[in-house]
Motif scaffolding. Structure first.
Motif, short mmCIF file in Angstrom:
data_model
loop_
_atom_site.label_atom_id
_atom_site.label_comp_id
_atom_site.label_asym_id
_atom_site.label_seq_id
_atom_site.Cartn_x
_atom_site.Cartn_y
_atom_site.Cartn_z
N GLN A 74 0.81 -1.22 0.00
CA GLN A 74 0.00 0.00 0.00
C GLN A 74 0.84 1.27 0.00
OE1 GLN A 74 -2.51 -0.65 3.43
NE2 GLN A 74 -3.71 -2.22 2.42
N ARG A 77 -0.94 3.79 -2.17
CA ARG A 77 -2.19 4.29 -1.57
C ARG A 77 -1.90 5.29 -0.46
NH1 ARG A 77 -5.58 0.75 2.51
NH2 ARG A 77 -3.89 1.60 3.80
N ARG A 136 -3.71 -1.99 -4.51
CA ARG A 136 -3.03 -1.49 -3.32
C ARG A 136 -1.76 -0.69 -3.64
NH1 ARG A 136 -3.40 -6.26 1.28
NH2 ARG A 136 -5.67 -6.35 1.39
#
Length: 377
Positions: A74, A77, A136
């Protein structure tokens, strides 16, 4: 990514970081109950929030002092490369999902310098830029290894590390003072309950309703659940603040509603300038001959005060703790000298907290600037 391995740029060598680190994978095969940790977005370690019931910790990785912990999950993100340098003597465990590694030659690359380089917004943005295209946006390990970093001389690295360590030492030393001072402060208040009879504060507080009629004061604040004044998030027409209430130095304002906040939101103005709050807030000052505003605010910060305010709030649609409820609030009222002593302890704790926060802020500003200077010098 194109490599610039061993290429000189402004007299600073850029190197592929994969050539200077090596992966570790020591498992907790004996299932020792070491503390289990994870990494925050600010690249500090924290106790894990995962439910470990039924988890086989024999599969978890052992982390030792001087080891790095990395997670590329991630990255895109969060716009953050989660990486931490573990510096605790106590062994710890991390999830098998993390990658653990060390510097393979700390005479060429100081671990603290390596961490400083990745503890920058620029490095996080670059990690986001090179993350994969999955939902992700992960930064996988092979791609991480191909990142190139500037490698100044060990002496230059050490200079930067010394600055970073100095800020960090100031931060940690002052953080260590805060909790014990706060504990002493609250324990004294607890003891006062048994030494002095409680008195309703109504005789020692004076309601203030000074309006910003000339619209001169533009500093609009709200009262937070942490009991400080914050800049308001509400859309406010600063040309139309005439009905707002003025809160001057050492005056207290509180929010009457308690249903959503689940506490008594009350703040004291120590900002150094007058502010205005919404007209639905109450504003008052204390008679400082008998009741210090700072001492009263310390009592407002106690959990039992929040419980009292919630229990004594009324109304079906909006539960409120009104001015009439406030004047009936009873507290232990020691001599003013004792109040002042307790307040001074709190002020010392608060000052230590502010110094720690400032050292942390400066380290995040100064250290990246030093890196930029060395890279481009």
């Amino acid at each position: 990514m194109e490599r610039r391995n061993d290429m000189e740029v402004d007299d600073v060598k850029w190197v592929r970081l994969g050539d200077y680190i090596e992966q570790c994978d020591e498992r907790n095969s004996a299932s020792v109950n070491y503390p289990v940790i994870g990494i925050n977005r600010d690249k500090t370690f924290m106790p894990t929030v995962a439910n470990l019931d039924g988890v086989d910790i024999a599969k978890y990785k052992i982390v030792t002092k001087g080891m790095f912990v990395f997670s590329g999950m991630q990255t895109g993100r969060d716009i953050c490369i989660r990486i931490g340098l573990y510096d605790n003597e106590q062994l710890a465990l991390v999830s098998p999902a993390y990658t653990t590694f060390v510097i393979n030659d700390d005479k060429k690359v100081l671990p603290e310098y390596f961490f400083m380089y990745f503890n920058r917004a620029e490095s996080d943005r670059y990690g986001w830029f090179i993350s994969d295209s999955s939902v992700r946006s992960n930064l996988d390990w092979p791609r991480f290894l191909d990142i190139e970093i500037p490698l100044p001389s060990p002496d230059e690295q050490q200079k930067m590390v010394n600055v970073w360590k100095a800020f960090r030492e100031i931060k940690e030393q002052n953080e260590a003072k805060v909790a014990p001072l706060m504990q002493v402060c609250q324990s004294y208040i607890q003891e006062l309950k048994y030494k002095y009879p409680k008195q309703e504060i109504g005789a020692y507080i004076h309601r203030i309703d000074e309006r910003n009629s000339d619209n001169q004061i533009k500093e609009v604040r709200s009262v937070s659940v942490s009991k400080y004044f914050n800049e308001t998030n509400a859309k406010v027409d600063k040309n139309n603040l005439s009905n707002y209430k003025i809160v001057r130095e050492n005056q207290i304002s509180f929010v009457q509603t308690t249903g959503n906040e689940k506490c008594l939101c009350a703040a004291i103005n120590h900002l150094g300038f007058p502010i205005v709050v919404t007209s639905v807030n109450e504003v008052f000052e204390t008679d400082e001959k008998y009741l210090l505003a700072d001492y009263l605010h310390l009592i407002f910060r106690r959990a039992e005060t929040d419980r009292y305010a919630r229990f004594n709030s009324w109304g079906s649609a909006r539960e409120t703790f009104t001015w009439e409820d406030m004047v009936r609030f009873a507290i232990p009222l020691p001599p003013i000298e004792i109040q002042r002593a307790i307040v001074n302890i709190y002020k010392c704790a608060n000052e230590a907290k502010q110094i720690a926060e400032e050292a942390d802020r400066l380290s995040r500003e100064v250290c990246p600037a030093l890196l930029q200077h060395v890279i481009h010098s």
